[in-house]
Design a protein around this motif. Sequence first.
Motif, PDB file in Angstrom:
ATOM      1  N   LEU A 331      -7.890   0.942   7.621  1.00  0.00           N
ATOM      2  CA  LEU A 331      -8.352   0.833   9.121  1.00  0.00           C
ATOM      3  C   LEU A 331      -8.519  -0.828   9.436  1.00  0.00           C
ATOM      4  O   LEU A 331      -8.397  -0.390  11.016  1.00  0.00           O
ATOM      5  N   THR A 332      -8.983  -0.855   8.263  1.00  0.00           N
ATOM      6  CA  THR A 332      -9.033  -2.569   8.631  1.00  0.00           C
ATOM      7  C   THR A 332      -8.253  -3.092   8.717  1.00  0.00           C
ATOM      8  O   THR A 332      -7.543  -3.860   9.918  1.00  0.00           O
ATOM      9  N   LEU A 333      -6.865  -2.652   8.247  1.00  0.00           N
ATOM     10  CA  LEU A 333      -5.849  -3.574   8.427  1.00  0.00           C
ATOM     11  C   LEU A 333      -4.515  -3.311   9.739  1.00  0.00           C
ATOM     12  O   LEU A 333      -4.436  -4.007  10.219  1.00  0.00           O
ATOM     13  N   ASP A 334      -5.556  -1.701   9.940  1.00  0.00           N
ATOM     14  CA  ASP A 334      -5.180  -1.205  10.806  1.00  0.00           C
ATOM     15  C   ASP A 334      -5.803  -1.743  12.842  1.00  0.00           C
ATOM     16  O   ASP A 334      -5.343  -2.240  13.800  1.00  0.00           O
ATOM     17  N   LEU A 335      -7.257  -2.368  12.147  1.00  0.00           N
ATOM     18  CA  LEU A 335      -7.634  -2.885  13.681  1.00  0.00           C
ATOM     19  C   LEU A 335      -7.502  -4.819  13.567  1.00  0.00           C
ATOM     20  O   LEU A 335      -7.076  -4.773  14.586  1.00  0.00           O
ATOM     21  N   TYR A 336      -6.955  -5.451  12.622  1.00  0.00           N
ATOM     22  CA  TYR A 336      -5.946  -6.382  12.476  1.00  0.00           C
ATOM     23  C   TYR A 336      -5.050  -6.837  13.359  1.00  0.00           C
ATOM     24  O   TYR A 336      -4.880  -7.526  14.372  1.00  0.00           O
ATOM     25  N   TYR A 337      -3.743  -5.905  12.758  1.00  0.00           N
ATOM     26  CA  TYR A 337      -2.525  -5.842  13.381  1.00  0.00           C
ATOM     27  C   TYR A 337      -2.932  -5.717  14.638  1.00  0.00           C
ATOM     28  O   TYR A 337      -1.844  -6.075  15.233  1.00  0.00           O
ATOM     29  N   LEU A 338      -3.364  -4.695  15.261  1.00  0.00           N
ATOM     30  CA  LEU A 338      -3.846  -4.357  16.681  1.00  0.00           C
ATOM     31  C   LEU A 338      -4.252  -5.418  17.842  1.00  0.00           C
ATOM     32  O   LEU A 338      -4.185  -5.558  18.266  1.00  0.00           O
ATOM     33  N   GLY A 339      -5.823  -5.899  16.238  1.00  0.00           N
ATOM     34  CA  GLY A 339      -5.688  -7.448  17.290  1.00  0.00           C
ATOM     35  C   GLY A 339      -4.778  -8.365  17.538  1.00  0.00           C
ATOM     36  O   GLY A 339      -5.083  -9.041  18.279  1.00  0.00           O
ATOM     37  N   LYS A 340      -3.572  -8.853  16.530  1.00  0.00           N
ATOM     38  CA  LYS A 340      -2.826  -9.672  15.819  1.00  0.00           C
ATOM     39  C   LYS A 340      -1.615  -9.599  17.297  1.00  0.00           C
ATOM     40  O   LYS A 340      -1.516  -9.452  18.495  1.00  0.00           O
ATOM     41  N   VAL A 341      -1.160  -8.122  17.690  1.00  0.00           N
ATOM     42  CA  VAL A 341      -0.387  -7.567  18.796  1.00  0.00           C
ATOM     43  C   VAL A 341      -1.413  -8.095  20.359  1.00  0.00           C
ATOM     44  O   VAL A 341      -0.584  -8.651  21.453  1.00  0.00           O
TER      45      VAL A 341
END
Length: 390
Positions: A331-341
């Motif tokens: 879930l943390t990685l999901d948040l991180y990559y959503l932030g990058k997008v």
Amino acid sequence: MSEQISNNYLFHNLSLTKNTVGTAEELIEGSNERIEEEEVMVASWFLYAGFSKGYENHVEKSQKIVRQFLHDQDYGNDKVERIVLLVGAAWNSEAPNTIEEGTIKDIRTFRYASNNLSELLELERMEMDNLGQNPPSQNQWYKNHIEILRTDHRYYTVYALENWQAQKEDNIISLIKKAAKIVKTKQKEKLKVKLKNQSPERAIQSMYRTQLRNHLKLSDIADTKANILLSVNAIIISLLLANLIPKLGVPSNSYLIYPTVIFVVFSIASIIMSVLATRPKIENKAVVEGDIQAKNANHLFFGNFHALESQAFKEKIRDIIESKETIYDSLTLDLYYLGKVLQSKYQLLRWTYTIFMVGIILSVLAFAIALHYFGMEQEIIDAVTPKPKV
């Protein structure tokens, strides 16, 4: 009872009346005492008749019904009044004056020695709720009847004392256990709710849920902003194509070529940037095997797993859900990559709005300069140029 009583009466109904009459027959047959059997049996039939007229003053209503019925049957007045008194004696808390009064009291309370007393009590409580009588809670209901059984109630006939008293005492113990179990269950539920509210797990889950929702909303906002710019620039280019560009072929309007080109170039640049900001990214080529092995890849994003076989994808999900740590990491990685997008989208949007703003400013200045200098020059030339004679 069968025709006039409502279906909301789950306890005080014809079934209870029949059971009461059956109990009366059992007690009379098993008793060695001399009892006016007919009077007791008739009173047993009419103990609950008043409930057909409502909960309030049901004893008086039962007495009125039995008195009217017996008078209609030309029953003796003395017997009628004795039966009416028996119906009243069954419900009062006073000690009986006759063996018949003691018998009718025992008959009415035979359920206290029933093997399914708790079920009968629950039926009565449900009935009270159906009829708007505001019954107490289940635990308080049990406590009330425990108090009644322990202090207020007693059996008077020899038969009831010999055959029902032991079961009644067992029922007291059973009700105490049930009441204690209800209290214990409620305490456990309160503690569970308290621990759940105080648990960091709940706060963590709320944080992830809120952040993911916020990221998705921000992504929607970025797409909306890009679509607005696309629409505005498309309208601008359509107006230029329809109104201004056809006039540029006239030599006298040549001074408008440069401002128009500036306007069109910046509009097209804004459109290209808006399309780049909203263009979906299906696959992530930056995910390499090293990231996957190091568990730095976000397999919850479809762009990272769409090329996997179903079995491989199931294995990845099993790896994720094997512990809370891996779930939270995913879930943390999901948040991180959503932030990058989002970072990429908003950077493109920032440049898009900047280009659009600069283009509008330069275009307006270019048109102003062209109209002021080159437009006036063209007017002078037109004024001094002799017109051909017709």
